[in-house]
Design an enzyme around this catalytic site. Structure first.
Site, PDB file in Angstrom:
ATOM      1  N   CYS A  68      48.230  14.610 -19.971  1.00 24.42           N
ATOM      2  CA  CYS A  68      48.670  15.671 -20.874  1.00 24.42           C
ATOM      3  C   CYS A  68      49.280  16.757 -20.004  1.00 24.42           C
ATOM      4  O   CYS A  68      49.433  16.566 -18.799  1.00 24.42           O
ATOM      5  CB  CYS A  68      47.549  16.182 -21.774  1.00 24.42           C
ATOM      6  SG  CYS A  68      46.244  17.146 -20.983  1.00 24.42           S
ATOM      7  N   GLY A  69      49.655  17.881 -20.583  1.00 21.75           N
ATOM      8  CA  GLY A  69      50.359  18.905 -19.822  1.00 21.75           C
ATOM      9  C   GLY A  69      49.626  19.336 -18.569  1.00 21.75           C
ATOM     10  O   GLY A  69      50.148  19.247 -17.459  1.00 21.75           O
ATOM     11  N   GLY A  71      46.418  18.125 -17.919  1.00 22.63           N
ATOM     12  CA  GLY A  71      45.443  17.085 -17.626  1.00 22.63           C
ATOM     13  C   GLY A  71      44.045  17.457 -18.085  1.00 22.63           C
ATOM     14  O   GLY A  71      43.186  16.600 -18.228  1.00 22.63           O
ATOM     15  N   HIS A 101      33.662   7.985  -4.646  1.00 18.02           N
ATOM     16  CA  HIS A 101      32.381   8.652  -4.858  1.00 18.02           C
ATOM     17  C   HIS A 101      31.918   8.683  -6.307  1.00 18.02           C
ATOM     18  O   HIS A 101      30.712   8.767  -6.552  1.00 18.02           O
ATOM     19  CB  HIS A 101      32.445  10.100  -4.359  1.00 18.02           C
ATOM     20  CG  HIS A 101      32.558  10.204  -2.880  1.00 18.02           C
ATOM     21  ND1 HIS A 101      32.581  11.415  -2.233  1.00 18.02           N
ATOM     22  CD2 HIS A 101      32.673   9.266  -1.907  1.00 18.02           C
ATOM     23  CE1 HIS A 101      32.684  11.231  -0.932  1.00 18.02           C
ATOM     24  NE2 HIS A 101      32.754   9.922  -0.712  1.00 18.02           N
ATOM     25  N   ASN A 102      32.854   8.653  -7.263  1.00 19.15           N
ATOM     26  CA  ASN A 102      32.489   8.822  -8.671  1.00 19.15           C
ATOM     27  C   ASN A 102      32.714   7.592  -9.527  1.00 19.15           C
ATOM     28  O   ASN A 102      32.401   7.611 -10.709  1.00 19.15           O
ATOM     29  CB  ASN A 102      33.260  10.001  -9.280  1.00 19.15           C
ATOM     30  CG  ASN A 102      33.153  11.257  -8.448  1.00 19.15           C
ATOM     31  OD1 ASN A 102      34.162  11.750  -7.966  1.00 19.15           O
ATOM     32  ND2 ASN A 102      31.948  11.763  -8.245  1.00 19.15           N
ATOM     33  N   ARG A 139      23.944   8.868  -8.063  1.00 18.57           N
ATOM     34  CA  ARG A 139      24.514  10.057  -8.697  1.00 18.57           C
ATOM     35  C   ARG A 139      25.288   9.698  -9.957  1.00 18.57           C
ATOM     36  O   ARG A 139      25.159  10.358 -10.987  1.00 18.57           O
ATOM     37  CB  ARG A 139      25.418  10.791  -7.701  1.00 18.57           C
ATOM     38  CG  ARG A 139      24.647  11.345  -6.529  1.00 18.57           C
ATOM     39  CD  ARG A 139      25.552  11.847  -5.432  1.00 18.57           C
ATOM     40  NE  ARG A 139      24.739  12.256  -4.288  1.00 18.57           N
ATOM     41  CZ  ARG A 139      25.205  12.423  -3.077  1.00 18.57           C
ATOM     42  NH1 ARG A 139      26.495  12.224  -2.829  1.00 18.57           N
ATOM     43  NH2 ARG A 139      24.406  12.792  -2.094  1.00 18.57           N
TER      44      ARG A 139
END
Length: 146
Positions: A68-69, A71, A101-102, A139
């Site tokens: 999107c514009g 984000g 990491h995610n 995590r």
């Protein structure tokens, strides 16, 4: 990263960059499914963000790219879904970290703030980086609220 079919979503502000992403997918032989929007006519990013998230949750597509514009709006929408880990990237180094990491499953880009070359570099990094696991796995497992 294992690519099944890349799910794509954008609003009107991200439409032009999404067209570049489609060309990128074709050039790399990546199958894709476009959840819209299909023009530059003003529209609401949640409509397309939710559709992409449902596609990932159902197993129809993996991973996703959303634009999107800024984000930010489409990121917020996507991350309302329990199975989604959407990360906003404006430089390749961030794309590397959201994967490593995610374990991000949606790459989000700000259509009004990056050019096609930067988007290419970001996608190259996102798709070539694997999740590291280890301490990061613990995590990531703490993210969903049950």
């Amino acid at each position: 990263m294992e690519i099944k079919t890349i799910g794509l979503a954008s609003d009107h502000a991200g439409f032009a960059l999404k067209q570049y992403v489609i060309d990128y997918c074709k050039a790399h032989g990546y199958p894709y499914k476009d959840y819209g929007t299909y023009s530059t006519e003003s529209c609401d990013y949640p409509d397309f963000g939710h559709a992409l998230a449902r596609g990932i949750e159902s197993g129809e597509v993996y991973p996703g790219i959303a634009i999107c514009g800024s984000g930010e709006g489409i990121s917020m929408t996507l991350n309302k879904h329990q199975a989604i880990r959407a990360g906003l990237c404006w430089i390749p180094e961030v794309a590397h970290l959201i994967r490593q990491h995610n374990d991000a499953n949606v790459l989000v880009m700000p259509g009004r703030f990056i050019d096609n070359d930067t988007a290419r570099q970001i996608m190259d990094e996102f798709f070539s980086t694997d999740f590291e696991g280890g301490r990061h796995k613990n995590r990531v497992e703490k993210i969903p609220l049950h």
